[in-house]
Design a protein around this motif. Structure first.
Motif, mmCIF file in Angstrom:
data_model
loop_
_atom_site.group_PDB
_atom_site.id
_atom_site.type_symbol
_atom_site.label_atom_id
_atom_site.label_comp_id
_atom_site.label_asym_id
_atom_site.label_seq_id
_atom_site.Cartn_x
_atom_site.Cartn_y
_atom_site.Cartn_z
ATOM 1 N N UNK A 91 50.571 34.366 29.656
ATOM 2 C CA UNK A 91 50.886 35.252 30.791
ATOM 3 C C UNK A 91 50.917 34.860 32.240
ATOM 4 N N UNK A 92 51.673 35.558 33.206
ATOM 5 C CA UNK A 92 51.637 35.152 34.383
ATOM 6 C C UNK A 92 50.615 35.886 35.447
ATOM 7 N N UNK A 93 50.321 35.664 36.482
ATOM 8 C CA UNK A 93 49.715 36.326 37.550
ATOM 9 C C UNK A 93 49.750 37.727 37.432
ATOM 10 N N UNK A 94 50.882 38.022 37.550
ATOM 11 C CA UNK A 94 51.046 39.483 38.057
ATOM 12 C C UNK A 94 50.876 40.348 36.627
ATOM 13 N N UNK A 95 51.133 39.782 35.384
ATOM 14 C CA UNK A 95 50.748 40.481 34.246
ATOM 15 C C UNK A 95 49.131 40.810 34.163
ATOM 16 N N UNK A 96 48.224 39.436 34.418
ATOM 17 C CA UNK A 96 47.180 39.521 34.463
ATOM 18 C C UNK A 96 46.461 40.327 35.398
ATOM 19 N N UNK A 113 38.886 42.363 36.692
ATOM 20 C CA UNK A 113 38.752 40.859 37.044
ATOM 21 C C UNK A 113 39.227 40.021 35.633
ATOM 22 N N UNK A 114 39.944 38.911 36.086
ATOM 23 C CA UNK A 114 40.266 38.290 34.872
ATOM 24 C C UNK A 114 40.248 36.648 35.083
ATOM 25 N N UNK A 115 40.120 35.854 34.128
ATOM 26 C CA UNK A 115 40.043 34.434 34.128
ATOM 27 C C UNK A 115 41.298 33.977 33.214
ATOM 28 N N UNK A 116 41.898 32.752 33.540
ATOM 29 C CA UNK A 116 43.009 32.209 32.788
ATOM 30 C C UNK A 116 42.687 31.139 32.140
ATOM 31 N N UNK A 117 42.807 30.901 31.076
ATOM 32 C CA UNK A 117 42.688 29.684 30.317
ATOM 33 C C UNK A 117 43.788 28.639 30.413
ATOM 34 N N UNK A 118 43.486 27.580 30.596
ATOM 35 C CA UNK A 118 44.467 26.511 30.484
ATOM 36 C C UNK A 118 44.164 25.270 29.600
ATOM 37 N N UNK A 119 45.137 24.982 28.783
ATOM 38 C CA UNK A 119 45.066 23.977 27.900
ATOM 39 C C UNK A 119 45.322 22.523 28.515
ATOM 40 N N UNK A 120 44.290 21.819 28.894
ATOM 41 C CA UNK A 120 44.527 20.490 29.580
ATOM 42 C C UNK A 120 44.951 19.348 28.788
ATOM 43 N N UNK A 170 34.528 46.845 28.748
ATOM 44 C CA UNK A 170 34.881 45.483 29.042
ATOM 45 C C UNK A 170 35.039 45.309 30.540
ATOM 46 N N UNK A 171 34.230 44.078 30.858
ATOM 47 C CA UNK A 171 33.864 43.901 32.153
ATOM 48 C C UNK A 171 34.967 42.952 32.662
ATOM 49 N N UNK A 172 35.408 42.133 31.776
ATOM 50 C CA UNK A 172 36.248 40.912 32.255
ATOM 51 C C UNK A 172 37.089 40.682 31.108
ATOM 52 N N UNK A 173 38.398 40.188 31.658
ATOM 53 C CA UNK A 173 39.558 39.913 30.767
ATOM 54 C C UNK A 173 40.069 38.374 30.766
ATOM 55 N N UNK A 181 39.879 34.824 38.697
ATOM 56 C CA UNK A 181 38.225 34.632 39.199
ATOM 57 C C UNK A 181 37.996 33.089 38.984
ATOM 58 N N UNK A 182 38.387 32.508 37.881
ATOM 59 C CA UNK A 182 38.100 31.183 37.365
ATOM 60 C C UNK A 182 39.226 30.709 36.430
ATOM 61 N N UNK A 183 39.223 29.390 36.311
ATOM 62 C CA UNK A 183 40.287 28.806 35.048
ATOM 63 C C UNK A 183 39.237 28.097 34.164
#
Length: 217
Positions: free
Chosen positions: A93-98, A104-111, A84-87, A128-130
């Motif tokens: 989840x909060x930033x600390x968990x991630x 490296x991780x990206x966070x999904x946001x439901x707009x 796994x290269x990226x999560x 790294x990105x949203x």
């Protein structure tokens, strides 16, 4: 094709469940695949499936693991067994968990509104990105629906990955309108069956058509 000096829009094909689909993604020139570790999803894979799929992916194509409100143990069991290269985190989840998994991780946001994205840049400094997805009550992602792209603010402090209802027919327009760093597709490149989309089964010709439009956008 992008003009000389212009950054090319990257693309991830998510919800891969078969080795042959992973190979089609690579052949089409996509930058990443997504493996879903969320059992309620019809696109979910087991650790064993994921291990075999990831082993078929060459260097320079990113293998992304998608989780929704996992335990630490669930994430770690995947990382211990699969390349796994990226999560990608799709839940609450909060930033600390991630940040705790040495990936490296990206966070999904439901707009729902523009402020969702601005606030997320502050709440997830380690991302790294949203990844911007459509909001649908009770559904963490994979809705197959677009959201109002005009809500995306200009000059967000993090790169954005546009998702939600993308397909070969609309991705070029999406890139021109939003100018995301990357785009993400799942249902928009799935095979058609007698009862509609075969969720988790990709159509190689749709993948190629999607990537052609990404390059055009």
């Amino acid at each position: 094709m992008p003009a000389r000096g212009q950054i090319r829009t990257r693309a991830k094909i998510c919800g891969i469940t078969r080795i042959e689909d992973a190979k089609a993604v690579v052949a089409a020139g996509a930058d990443a695949i997504g493996l879903v570790f969320y059992p309620p999803s019809p696109r979910s894979v087991t650790v064993e499936q994921a291990r075999d799929i990831a082993a078929a992916i060459p260097a320079f194509v990113t293998v992304t693991a998608l989780f929704v409100n996992p335990t630490v143990e669930q994430v770690q069991s995947v990382l211990d067994a699969v390349r796994i290269d990226l999560i990608q985190f799709h839940g609450d989840e909060d930033d600390g968990f991630c940040q705790q998994f040495n990936r490296p991780y990206i966070k999904a946001i439901r707009v729902r509104q523009a402020s969702d994205m601005v606030e997320a840049c502050v709440r997830f400094p380690g991302a790294l990105s949203l990844l911007l997805d459509s909001y649908k009550p009770g559904v963490p992602g994979g809705t197959g629906e677009t959201f109002d792209w005009s809500l995306v603010p200009e000059n967000l402090s993090k790169p954005i990955i546009l998702a939600g209802g993308l397909n070969p027919a609309n991705v070029a327009n999406a890139i021109q309108d939003v100018k995301p760093f990357a785009v993400d597709v799942s249902g928009g490149v799935e095979a058609e069956g007698p009862n509609g989309l075969q969720k988790g089964i990709k159509d190689a010709s749709k993948i190629q058509a999607f990537m052609n439009e990404v390059y055009r956008g």
